[in-house]
Scaffold this motif. Sequence first.
Motif, PDB file in Angstrom:
ATOM      1  N   SER A  13       3.246  11.664  -0.082  1.00  0.00           N
ATOM      2  CA  SER A  13       3.874  11.621  -1.404  1.00  0.00           C
ATOM      3  C   SER A  13       3.219  12.616  -2.358  1.00  0.00           C
ATOM      4  N   LEU A  14       1.895  12.732  -2.276  1.00  0.00           N
ATOM      5  CA  LEU A  14       1.199  13.696  -3.130  1.00  0.00           C
ATOM      6  C   LEU A  14       1.523  15.126  -2.703  1.00  0.00           C
ATOM      7  N   ASP A  15       1.589  15.376  -1.402  1.00  0.00           N
ATOM      8  CA  ASP A  15       1.968  16.710  -0.924  1.00  0.00           C
ATOM      9  C   ASP A  15       3.346  17.114  -1.455  1.00  0.00           C
ATOM     10  N   GLU A  16       4.315  16.187  -1.384  1.00  0.00           N
ATOM     11  CA  GLU A  16       5.661  16.467  -1.893  1.00  0.00           C
ATOM     12  C   GLU A  16       5.635  16.720  -3.398  1.00  0.00           C
ATOM     13  N   ALA A  17       4.889  15.907  -4.125  1.00  0.00           N
ATOM     14  CA  ALA A  17       4.810  16.081  -5.577  1.00  0.00           C
ATOM     15  C   ALA A  17       4.165  17.406  -5.947  1.00  0.00           C
TER      16      ALA A  17
ATOM     17  N   THR B 189      -1.507  10.538  -9.878  1.00  0.00           N
ATOM     18  CA  THR B 189      -0.589   9.403  -9.988  1.00  0.00           C
ATOM     19  C   THR B 189       0.655   9.791 -10.771  1.00  0.00           C
ATOM     20  N   GLU B 190       0.460  10.451 -11.883  1.00  0.00           N
ATOM     21  CA  GLU B 190       1.596  10.871 -12.699  1.00  0.00           C
ATOM     22  C   GLU B 190       2.509  11.821 -11.928  1.00  0.00           C
ATOM     23  N   LEU B 191       1.925  12.735 -11.162  1.00  0.00           N
ATOM     24  CA  LEU B 191       2.731  13.656 -10.361  1.00  0.00           C
ATOM     25  C   LEU B 191       3.630  12.919  -9.378  1.00  0.00           C
ATOM     26  N   VAL B 192       3.040  11.974  -8.660  1.00  0.00           N
ATOM     27  CA  VAL B 192       3.795  11.244  -7.634  1.00  0.00           C
ATOM     28  C   VAL B 192       4.894  10.407  -8.271  1.00  0.00           C
ATOM     29  N   VAL B 193       4.584   9.713  -9.351  1.00  0.00           N
ATOM     30  CA  VAL B 193       5.578   8.876 -10.021  1.00  0.00           C
ATOM     31  C   VAL B 193       6.691   9.738 -10.623  1.00  0.00           C
ATOM     32  N   ALA B 194       6.335  10.867 -11.227  1.00  0.00           N
ATOM     33  CA  ALA B 194       7.342  11.759 -11.810  1.00  0.00           C
ATOM     34  C   ALA B 194       8.273  12.333 -10.742  1.00  0.00           C
ATOM     35  N   ALA B 195       7.770  12.437  -9.508  1.00  0.00           N
ATOM     36  CA  ALA B 195       8.589  12.954  -8.404  1.00  0.00           C
ATOM     37  C   ALA B 195       9.411  11.847  -7.732  1.00  0.00           C
ATOM     38  N   GLY B 196       9.380  10.625  -8.312  1.00  0.00           N
ATOM     39  CA  GLY B 196      10.175   9.523  -7.776  1.00  0.00           C
ATOM     40  C   GLY B 196       9.393   8.514  -6.964  1.00  0.00           C
ATOM     41  N   GLY B 197       8.078   8.666  -6.893  1.00  0.00           N
ATOM     42  CA  GLY B 197       7.254   7.734  -6.134  1.00  0.00           C
ATOM     43  C   GLY B 197       7.085   6.401  -6.845  1.00  0.00           C
ATOM     44  N   SER B 198       6.689   5.401  -6.081  1.00  0.00           N
ATOM     45  CA  SER B 198       6.515   4.055  -6.639  1.00  0.00           C
ATOM     46  C   SER B 198       5.039   3.766  -6.901  1.00  0.00           C
ATOM     47  N   LEU B 199       4.798   3.031  -7.972  1.00  0.00           N
ATOM     48  CA  LEU B 199       3.448   2.682  -8.407  1.00  0.00           C
ATOM     49  C   LEU B 199       3.318   1.166  -8.442  1.00  0.00           C
ATOM     50  N   ARG B 200       2.208   0.672  -7.953  1.00  0.00           N
ATOM     51  CA  ARG B 200       1.889  -0.751  -8.059  1.00  0.00           C
ATOM     52  C   ARG B 200       0.516  -0.861  -8.699  1.00  0.00           C
ATOM     53  N   ILE B 201       0.388  -1.838  -9.581  1.00  0.00           N
ATOM     54  CA  ILE B 201      -0.891  -2.089 -10.241  1.00  0.00           C
ATOM     55  C   ILE B 201      -1.676  -3.082  -9.397  1.00  0.00           C
ATOM     56  N   PHE B 202      -2.912  -2.713  -9.079  1.00  0.00           N
ATOM     57  CA  PHE B 202      -3.803  -3.563  -8.296  1.00  0.00           C
ATOM     58  C   PHE B 202      -4.422  -4.603  -9.206  1.00  0.00           C
ATOM     59  N   GLU B 203      -4.424  -5.831  -8.755  1.00  0.00           N
ATOM     60  CA  GLU B 203      -5.010  -6.913  -9.527  1.00  0.00           C
ATOM     61  C   GLU B 203      -6.145  -7.529  -8.725  1.00  0.00           C
ATOM     62  N   PRO B 204      -7.378  -7.110  -8.987  1.00  0.00           N
ATOM     63  CA  PRO B 204      -8.518  -7.586  -8.204  1.00  0.00           C
ATOM     64  C   PRO B 204      -8.657  -9.104  -8.166  1.00  0.00           C
ATOM     65  N   ALA B 205      -8.344  -9.772  -9.252  1.00  0.00           N
ATOM     66  CA  ALA B 205      -8.493 -11.232  -9.288  1.00  0.00           C
ATOM     67  C   ALA B 205      -7.595 -11.906  -8.264  1.00  0.00           C
ATOM     68  N   SER B 206      -6.433 -11.324  -7.983  1.00  0.00           N
ATOM     69  CA  SER B 206      -5.520 -11.940  -7.026  1.00  0.00           C
ATOM     70  C   SER B 206      -6.050 -11.815  -5.600  1.00  0.00           C
ATOM     71  N   ARG B 207      -6.945 -10.876  -5.354  1.00  0.00           N
ATOM     72  CA  ARG B 207      -7.511 -10.689  -4.010  1.00  0.00           C
ATOM     73  C   ARG B 207      -8.627 -11.681  -3.746  1.00  0.00           C
ATOM     74  N   HIS B 208      -9.332 -12.070  -4.776  1.00  0.00           N
ATOM     75  CA  HIS B 208     -10.475 -12.964  -4.618  1.00  0.00           C
ATOM     76  C   HIS B 208     -10.404 -14.080  -5.644  1.00  0.00           C
ATOM     77  N   PRO B 209      -9.514 -15.055  -5.430  1.00  0.00           N
ATOM     78  CA  PRO B 209      -9.372 -16.104  -6.442  1.00  0.00           C
ATOM     79  C   PRO B 209     -10.657 -16.900  -6.607  1.00  0.00           C
ATOM     80  N   VAL B 210     -10.937 -17.258  -7.844  1.00  0.00           N
ATOM     81  CA  VAL B 210     -12.114 -18.056  -8.161  1.00  0.00           C
ATOM     82  C   VAL B 210     -11.741 -19.525  -7.993  1.00  0.00           C
ATOM     83  N   THR B 211     -12.573 -20.260  -7.261  1.00  0.00           N
ATOM     84  CA  THR B 211     -12.299 -21.689  -7.060  1.00  0.00           C
ATOM     85  C   THR B 211     -13.347 -22.539  -7.728  1.00  0.00           C
TER      86      THR B 211
END
Length: 165
Positions: free
Chosen positions: A126-130, A143-165
Amino acid sequence: MIRPFSARQLHLVAGDGMVEAFAVIGGHGRGPSVDVHLPTLRRRMRDLARHIRTVVFFDEPIPDGALVALIDDMVEEFTEATHDVLAVGVPVTEAVKWVEDGFILHDVDRSGLVTVRCPEVVRRDSLDEALAGVGDELWVNPTELVVAAGGSLRIFEPASRHPVT
């Protein structure tokens, strides 16, 4: 300057060794994210081994253990998904306005807005294409290059990977 780190150098577990990380050094930033010197980025991408499928951008000269662990978690999630970019998001704190034809129409509620910050995990193809569509800019955000070229972005949420119990 873009300093490359292999998955082995960072001791990454995720990504099956098909990851290259780039430390973006030089203080040229765009808010919490980074701008990369375009000619250097093009050279680094051209010099990557063919087996590299994922590139990571971070803004520390030498990553500490916490940053490496975050990158590893992000790469693990990224390899299981179909997004072109996975990045950490931080809440937008500046005033945001809706503007049309040079006139401010109204304020925008910031409560649901985030801005991208490092590390940024990007699919290599995706970066090569952008990059193929970029003109003569001197500094770019991958990131901006890839998204501007039509790529998809997801926001990483660290808390969801390691829930606190």
